[in-house]
Design a protein around this motif. Structure first.
Motif, PDB file in Angstrom:
ATOM      1  N   THR A 164      34.120  43.051 -59.681  1.00 52.12           N
ATOM      2  CA  THR A 164      35.442  42.772 -60.235  1.00 52.12           C
ATOM      3  C   THR A 164      35.889  43.869 -61.196  1.00 52.12           C
ATOM      4  OG1 THR A 164      35.085  40.401 -60.028  1.00 52.12           O
ATOM      5  CG2 THR A 164      36.785  41.108 -61.580  1.00 52.12           C
ATOM      6  N   GLY A 165      37.152  44.302 -61.032  1.00 52.57           N
ATOM      7  CA  GLY A 165      37.747  45.265 -61.952  1.00 52.57           C
ATOM      8  C   GLY A 165      38.722  44.560 -62.886  1.00 52.57           C
ATOM      9  N   ILE A 166      39.836  45.219 -63.201  1.00 53.44           N
ATOM     10  CA  ILE A 166      40.814  44.593 -64.084  1.00 53.44           C
ATOM     11  C   ILE A 166      41.449  43.390 -63.386  1.00 53.44           C
ATOM     12  CG2 ILE A 166      41.334  46.756 -65.273  1.00 53.44           C
ATOM     13  CD1 ILE A 166      44.013  46.788 -63.721  1.00 53.44           C
ATOM     14  N   PRO A 167      41.967  42.417 -64.132  1.00 50.23           N
ATOM     15  CA  PRO A 167      42.600  41.261 -63.497  1.00 50.23           C
ATOM     16  C   PRO A 167      43.757  41.668 -62.585  1.00 50.23           C
ATOM     17  CG  PRO A 167      42.239  40.850 -65.837  1.00 50.23           C
ATOM     18  CD  PRO A 167      41.929  42.300 -65.604  1.00 50.23           C
ATOM     19  N   ASN A 168      43.890  40.981 -61.465  1.00 56.48           N
ATOM     20  CA  ASN A 168      44.937  41.326 -60.503  1.00 56.48           C
ATOM     21  C   ASN A 168      46.332  41.170 -61.090  1.00 56.48           C
ATOM     22  OD1 ASN A 168      43.517  42.029 -57.967  1.00 56.48           O
ATOM     23  ND2 ASN A 168      42.665  39.980 -58.181  1.00 56.48           N
ATOM     24  N   LYS A 169      46.524  40.184 -61.953  1.00 56.80           N
ATOM     25  CA  LYS A 169      47.839  39.990 -62.565  1.00 56.80           C
ATOM     26  C   LYS A 169      48.214  41.192 -63.431  1.00 56.80           C
ATOM     27  CE  LYS A 169      49.052  35.859 -61.111  1.00 56.80           C
ATOM     28  NZ  LYS A 169      50.271  35.651 -60.270  1.00 56.80           N
ATOM     29  N   GLU A 170      47.214  41.808 -64.068  1.00 59.67           N
ATOM     30  CA  GLU A 170      47.482  42.992 -64.877  1.00 59.67           C
ATOM     31  C   GLU A 170      47.878  44.169 -63.981  1.00 59.67           C
ATOM     32  OE1 GLU A 170      47.754  45.871 -67.918  1.00 59.67           O
ATOM     33  OE2 GLU A 170      47.988  43.690 -67.853  1.00 59.67           O
ATOM     34  N   LYS A 171      47.205  44.306 -62.859  1.00 55.66           N
ATOM     35  CA  LYS A 171      47.561  45.347 -61.906  1.00 55.66           C
ATOM     36  C   LYS A 171      48.990  45.154 -61.415  1.00 55.66           C
ATOM     37  CE  LYS A 171      45.946  44.823 -57.791  1.00 55.66           C
ATOM     38  NZ  LYS A 171      45.005  44.700 -56.641  1.00 55.66           N
ATOM     39  N   GLN A 172      49.344  43.917 -61.081  1.00 56.07           N
ATOM     40  CA  GLN A 172      50.694  43.618 -60.608  1.00 56.07           C
ATOM     41  C   GLN A 172      51.730  43.911 -61.695  1.00 56.07           C
ATOM     42  OE1 GLN A 172      51.891  39.418 -60.105  1.00 56.07           O
ATOM     43  NE2 GLN A 172      52.320  39.927 -57.970  1.00 56.07           N
ATOM     44  N   ARG A 173      51.389  43.587 -62.938  1.00 59.33           N
ATOM     45  CA  ARG A 173      52.319  43.828 -64.055  1.00 59.33           C
ATOM     46  C   ARG A 173      52.629  45.316 -64.202  1.00 59.33           C
ATOM     47  NH1 ARG A 173      52.443  45.371 -69.325  1.00 59.33           N
ATOM     48  NH2 ARG A 173      50.254  45.996 -69.232  1.00 59.33           N
ATOM     49  N   VAL A 174      51.613  46.158 -64.138  1.00 61.13           N
ATOM     50  CA  VAL A 174      51.826  47.600 -64.289  1.00 61.13           C
ATOM     51  C   VAL A 174      52.627  48.142 -63.108  1.00 61.13           C
ATOM     52  CG1 VAL A 174      50.696  49.844 -64.516  1.00 61.13           C
ATOM     53  CG2 VAL A 174      49.755  47.854 -65.704  1.00 61.13           C
ATOM     54  N   ARG A 175      52.381  47.631 -61.907  1.00 66.42           N
ATOM     55  CA  ARG A 175      53.149  48.082 -60.741  1.00 66.42           C
ATOM     56  C   ARG A 175      54.645  47.796 -60.926  1.00 66.42           C
ATOM     57  NH1 ARG A 175      49.464  46.121 -55.525  1.00 66.42           N
ATOM     58  NH2 ARG A 175      47.963  47.856 -55.594  1.00 66.42           N
ATOM     59  N   SER A 212      41.137  48.971 -60.969  1.00 61.48           N
ATOM     60  CA  SER A 212      41.052  47.873 -60.012  1.00 61.48           C
ATOM     61  C   SER A 212      40.179  48.268 -58.830  1.00 61.48           C
ATOM     62  CB  SER A 212      42.453  47.491 -59.536  1.00 61.48           C
ATOM     63  OG  SER A 212      42.386  46.463 -58.573  1.00 61.48           O
ATOM     64  N   TYR A 213      40.496  49.412 -58.211  1.00 63.24           N
ATOM     65  CA  TYR A 213      39.730  49.921 -57.066  1.00 63.24           C
ATOM     66  C   TYR A 213      38.759  50.963 -57.605  1.00 63.24           C
ATOM     67  CZ  TYR A 213      43.874  47.817 -55.015  1.00 63.24           C
ATOM     68  OH  TYR A 213      44.889  46.942 -54.692  1.00 63.24           O
ATOM     69  N   HIS A 214      37.543  50.534 -57.951  1.00 58.89           N
ATOM     70  CA  HIS A 214      36.729  51.357 -58.836  1.00 58.89           C
ATOM     71  C   HIS A 214      35.317  51.621 -58.339  1.00 58.89           C
ATOM     72  CE1 HIS A 214      34.319  47.880 -60.314  1.00 58.89           C
ATOM     73  NE2 HIS A 214      35.393  47.219 -59.906  1.00 58.89           N
ATOM     74  N   ALA A 215      34.917  51.066 -57.175  1.00 55.38           N
ATOM     75  CA  ALA A 215      33.514  51.166 -56.772  1.00 55.38           C
ATOM     76  C   ALA A 215      33.398  50.945 -55.265  1.00 55.38           C
ATOM     77  CB  ALA A 215      32.689  50.114 -57.527  1.00 55.38           C
ATOM     78  N   PRO A 216      32.217  51.215 -54.683  1.00 51.30           N
ATOM     79  CA  PRO A 216      32.022  50.892 -53.262  1.00 51.30           C
ATOM     80  C   PRO A 216      32.178  49.397 -53.012  1.00 51.30           C
ATOM     81  CG  PRO A 216      30.295  52.376 -54.038  1.00 51.30           C
ATOM     82  CD  PRO A 216      31.052  51.916 -55.253  1.00 51.30           C
ATOM     83  N   GLY A 217      32.681  49.059 -51.833  1.00 50.62           N
ATOM     84  CA  GLY A 217      32.858  47.664 -51.445  1.00 50.62           C
ATOM     85  C   GLY A 217      34.305  47.356 -51.097  1.00 50.62           C
ATOM     86  N   ARG A 231      53.405  57.576 -64.224  1.00 48.50           N
ATOM     87  CA  ARG A 231      52.494  57.683 -63.085  1.00 48.50           C
ATOM     88  C   ARG A 231      51.041  57.681 -63.558  1.00 48.50           C
ATOM     89  NH1 ARG A 231      52.238  59.170 -57.732  1.00 48.50           N
ATOM     90  NH2 ARG A 231      50.388  60.363 -57.125  1.00 48.50           N
ATOM     91  N   ALA A 232      50.767  58.334 -64.678  1.00 49.57           N
ATOM     92  CA  ALA A 232      49.402  58.367 -65.215  1.00 49.57           C
ATOM     93  C   ALA A 232      48.930  56.964 -65.584  1.00 49.57           C
ATOM     94  CB  ALA A 232      49.336  59.286 -66.423  1.00 49.57           C
ATOM     95  N   GLU A 233      49.828  56.160 -66.155  1.00 50.34           N
ATOM     96  CA  GLU A 233      49.464  54.791 -66.518  1.00 50.34           C
ATOM     97  C   GLU A 233      49.230  53.943 -65.266  1.00 50.34           C
ATOM     98  OE1 GLU A 233      51.814  54.282 -70.786  1.00 50.34           O
ATOM     99  OE2 GLU A 233      52.915  54.065 -68.890  1.00 50.34           O
ATOM    100  N   LEU A 234      50.059  54.176 -64.256  1.00 50.03           N
ATOM    101  CA  LEU A 234      49.881  53.447 -63.000  1.00 50.03           C
ATOM    102  C   LEU A 234      48.553  53.816 -62.347  1.00 50.03           C
ATOM    103  CD1 LEU A 234      51.002  51.564 -60.777  1.00 50.03           C
ATOM    104  CD2 LEU A 234      52.082  53.581 -59.759  1.00 50.03           C
ATOM    105  N   LEU A 235      48.243  55.112 -62.289  1.00 51.20           N
ATOM    106  CA  LEU A 235      46.996  55.550 -61.659  1.00 51.20           C
ATOM    107  C   LEU A 235      45.787  55.008 -62.417  1.00 51.20           C
ATOM    108  CD1 LEU A 235      45.579  57.151 -59.461  1.00 51.20           C
ATOM    109  CD2 LEU A 235      45.783  59.197 -60.889  1.00 51.20           C
TER     110      LEU A 235
END
Length: 608
Positions: free
Chosen positions: A186-197, A217-222, A207-211
Motif C-alpha cells: 500500500t502507498g498513499i491513500p487513493n483519495k489523496e491521489k484523486q485529490r491531487v489529480r 502511489s505506484y511505488h514498488a513491484p506488483g 506537475r512536480a506535485e502531481l508526479l
C-alpha cells in the motif's frame, strides 16, 4: 448446500442454449487436437524434437525420454509494468520446482504486455485494446511448438490475462494454470491521489506535485493496489478455478508468494493427460465458469473493461454471453466489496479483511455461483472459499472467518447494495454499460444538452475555456474499436469530476472505454454500435449535434436523445493519426467487432 439462485440458473441455461453449436464444435476441435498431440515422440519428428530441447541442459534427457510432463511457460515479463517485473525471476525457479515433481519446464514464449497506466492519454493507448489480440496470437505462436503437456501462464494486468486466456483456449487440451506475482504494498491513500489529480486539472497543483503524488502511489513491484482491470483479472481467475485458491493479491517477494508459486508448478505436474487428474483448460472454461467470472466481477464492483473481455474469452471457448446476460446477473448479485474506486480501501486492505476466500464462500452459501465446476484443484469451487497461509513453512488453506472490516467487505445478508452495480443502458443512441457501484445514486440520471467532441484533448480545451460549466452530457465519439482502437478515456475523469464538484449535473457518453479506475462521474461507455459506420450504417453518436438533449439513466436503463436524427448526415471522422505504431494496427481496426461481442478482430462465430 444452497440451491442455485433462479436468475443464475436461468442466465446459465440461456447461455448454454445459445452456445450449443459453437461450444460443441470447439470441444470437438480440442478433442482432435489433444489426441493428435498426446505423444510428442509420435507428433513430432526427431529433428523437430531435437530442436525443441537442444538448449535445455540438464533437462534435455528427461524431455527426450518423456520421463515426466514438460510444462510450457508463457510469460508477459517486462520491467516497465510494475506487476510483471517479478516474473523475470520465475522461470529459473519454476524449472527447479518442476524437477521436484518429476517434471520439466521451459519457456515456450513471451508475449508483449503494455500498461494502460503508462499510456493513458498518450498515443500508445490506441494500441492498448488490440494488444490483447497480439498477446493471444503470441501465446499461440509459443504453444504451437507442441512440446508441452501443461501450460504455466505468467501475466496479470489489463489486456494480458484475457489475451493469454484467448490464446491458451486454442490449446485447450492442455492443463493451464495462471500465476500471479501479487499486489504491490500500500502507498498513499487513493483519495489523496484523486485529490491531487483534480487540483492539477484545475491548475492548482504543479506537475512536480502531481508526479510526487503518483510516485507515492505506484511505488514498488506488483499490481497497482486499486481495484481496476488488473486486480479484476486476478479475481476472475480465482472464480473460474484457473489459479491456486486465494493466490491473487499476496504481495511479491514474500514467503507465502513463493510457496504458492512452487505449489502451482507441482499442481501442474499432477493434472496432465498422463495422470488420473487430467484437467484440460477447455473443460475448465465452460458456461458455468464464465458465469462465475461474471458474478465475481459484479459482486466485487470490478472493472468495466470486462464487459468487453468476458464476451471475448468466452467466444474463444465457443461460449456466447452478452450484456443482457451480465445485466440480469447484476440484478441478482449483491455488491459485497468496497475497494477503490468504489471505496477508500485498496486490495491489500480487502485481502486483510477476508479477500476472495470470503467472497467465494458468501456467494456459494447464497447459491449465486456454480459449485460444480472443474478447477485446477478439483471438481468443486469450495476450495476457493479459503485463504492461503503458512503453517510454519508448510503451505495450507483455512476458512477466512468473518469480515475483518465491514467498511470493505460484507456478506450477502448485509451487502453494500442489493445489485452488482452494472446496468445495461439502451435507446436510440445504442447499447452501453453504466457502472453504478462507483457513482452516487443521486447522479444515476442526467438529462441535459450535450456537447460533442472527437477527442479527450478537445474536452480538456473546452474545460479550460469554461465551456463545461453547465449541466451537460459530454459525448466523446469516434473512440470505438474500428475508429481508433477504443482507447481508455481515463484523462476525462478528473476534468469532469471538477465540473461535477462545482454543482453541475454532468455525464459522459462514449463509444470508448473507461478504466477500471474510473468512477464518481456517471458514464455510459462502450456505446455499441460505435459511431464509425460498418456495412454502410453509422452509429447514432455520429449523428448527434451540440445542444441535442441526451438522457443517461441507470434508473430506467435509458440512453437516448429527444432529437430527431432522421436524415442527418454523419459527422466526418478525423483520420487516424500515424506514429507510435498505430499504422501497423489498421488490420485490427478494420476487422474489429462490436464492443458487446468482445471488440476483437480475430474472433468469429464459433471461436476463432
Amino acid at each position: 448446500m444452497s440451491e442455485l439462485h433462479p436468475s443464475i440458473a436461468r442466465v446459465t441455461e440461456r447461455i448454454v442454449e445459445r452456445s450449443k453449436g459453437t461450444r460443441e464444435r470447439y470441444l470437438e476441435l480440442m478433442e482432435r487436437e489433444g489426441d493428435a498431440h498426446a505423444d510428442r515422440n509420435t507428433a513430432l519428428p526427431c529433428s523437430n524434437l531435437a530442436h525443441g530441447f537442444a538448449a535445455m541442459g540438464e533437462d534435455k534427457d528427461s524431455i527426450a525420454a518423456q520421463r515426466g510432463p514438460n510444462i510450457g511457460i508463457v510469460s508477459a515479463y517486462n520491467d516497465t509494468i510494475s506487476s510483471h517485473q517479478p516474473f523475470g525471476a520465475y522461470p529459473p525457479l519454476m524449472k527447479v520446482w518442476a524437477r521436484e515433481a518429476g517434471a520439466t519446464a521451459q519457456v515456450a514464449g513471451c508475449t508483449p504486455a503494455m500498461c494502460d497506466g503508462v499510456t493513458q492519454g498518450a498515443d500508445g493507448m490506441e494500441l492498448s485494446l488490440f494488444s490483447r489480440d497480439v498477446i493471444a496470437l503470441s501465446t499461440a505462436v509459443g504453444l504451437s511448438h507442441a512440446m508441452y503437456d501443461a501450460v504455466a501462464m505468467l501475466g496479470m494486468c489489463d489486456k494480458i490475462v484475457p489475451g493469454l486466456l484467448i490464446g491458451g483456449l486454442r490449446f485447450g487440451y492442455l492443463p493451464t494454470l495462471f500465476f500471479s506475482a501479487g499486489a504491490m504494498p500500500t502507498g498513499i491513500p487513493n483519495k489523496e491521489k484523486q485529490r491531487v489529480r483534480q487540483l492539477y486539472a484545475e491548475g492548482k497543483a504543479t506537475r512536480a506535485e502531481l508526479l510526487a503524488s503518483e510516485s507515492a502511489s505506484y511505488h514498488a513491484p506488483g499490481v497497482c493496489t486499486f481495484y481496476g482491470t488488473a486486480n479484476s483479472n486476478l479475481m476472475m481467475l480465482d472464480l473460474m478455478g484457473l489459479t491456486l485458491p486465494g493466490s491473487a493479491f499476496i504481495n511479491p517477494g514474500t514467503p507465502l508468494r513463493q510457496a504458492l508459486t512452487r505449489a502451482g508448478v507441482h499442481r501442474l505436474a499432477q493434472i496432465t493427460r498422463g495422470g488420473n487428474q487430467y484437467r484440460p483448460l477447455a473443460q475448465c472454461v465452460d458456461e458455468k465458469a464464465v458465469v462465475n467470472a461474471a458474478v465475481g466481477l459484479l459482486a466485487t464492483g470490478g472493472s468495466t473493461n470486462h464487459a468487453i473481455h468476458v464476451p471475448a474469452f468466452a467466444r474463444a471457448a465457443g461460449i456466447q454471453i452478452d450484456w443482457s446476460d451480465m445485466a440480469e446477473l447484476s440484478h441478482a448479485v449483491p455488491l459485497l466489496a468496497r475497494v477503490y474506486p468504489n471505496g477508500a480501501s485498496d486490495v491489500n486492505m480487502f485481502q486483510a479483511a477476508g479477500g476472495l476466500g470470503f467472497v467465494v464462500r458468501e456467494l456459494l452459501d447464497a447459491g449465486l455461483v456454480h459449485r460444480d465446476v472443474m478447477t485446477v484443484c478439483g471438481d468443486d469451487l469450495s476450495a476457493y472459499a479459503q485463504e492461503p497461509w503458512l503453517d510454519g513453512e508448510q503451505l495450507a488453506w483455512r476458512d477466512p472467518g468473518a469480515s475483518g472490516d465491514e467498511t470493505i467487505l460484507r456478506g450477502t445478508a448485509n451487502p453494500f447494495q442489493p445489485d452488482g452495480g452494472m446496468r445495461l443502458l439502451q435507446g436510440n443512441l445504442g447499447r452501453a454499460v453504466f457502472k453504478t457501484s462507483a457513482v452516487d445514486p443521486s447522479r444515476w440520471t442526467v438529462e441535459a444538452p450535450c456537447l460533442v467532441f472527437d477527442s479527450q484533448a478537445a474536452v480538456a480545451q473546452a474545460f479550460a475555456a469554461g465551456e463545461l460549466d453547465r449541466d451537460v452530457v459530454v459525448v466523446v465519439r469516434f473512440q470505438g474499436p474500428r475508429a481508433n482502437g477504443m482507447p481508455e478515456l481515463h484523462k476525462l475523469t478528473p476534468v469532469l469530476g471538477v465540473v461535477q464538484d462545482r454543482g453541475y449535473k454532468v455525464a459522459l457518453v462514449t463509444d470508448g472505454r473507461m478504466s477500471g479506475a474510473s468512477g464518481k462521474v456517471p458514464a455510459a461507455i462502450h456505446v455499441s454500435p460505435e459511431a464509425l459506420e460498418k456495412d454502410g450504417a453509422w452509429g447514432s453518436l455520429a449523428l448527434l449535434r451540440d445542444g441535442d438533449v441526451v438522457r443517461v439513466s441507470a434508473e430506467d436503463g435509458t440512453l437516448s436523445t429527444t432529437a430527431d436524427l432522421t436524415g442527418r448526415e454523419p459527422a466526418p471522422m478525423r483520420e487516424v493519426e500515424l506514429g507510435t505504431g498505430r499504422e501497423l494496427f489498421g488490420m485490427f481496426r478494420n476487422f474489429a467487432d462490436e464492443a458487446e461481442r468482445g471488440a476483437s478482430a480475430m474472433l468469429a462465430e464459433g471461436g476463432l
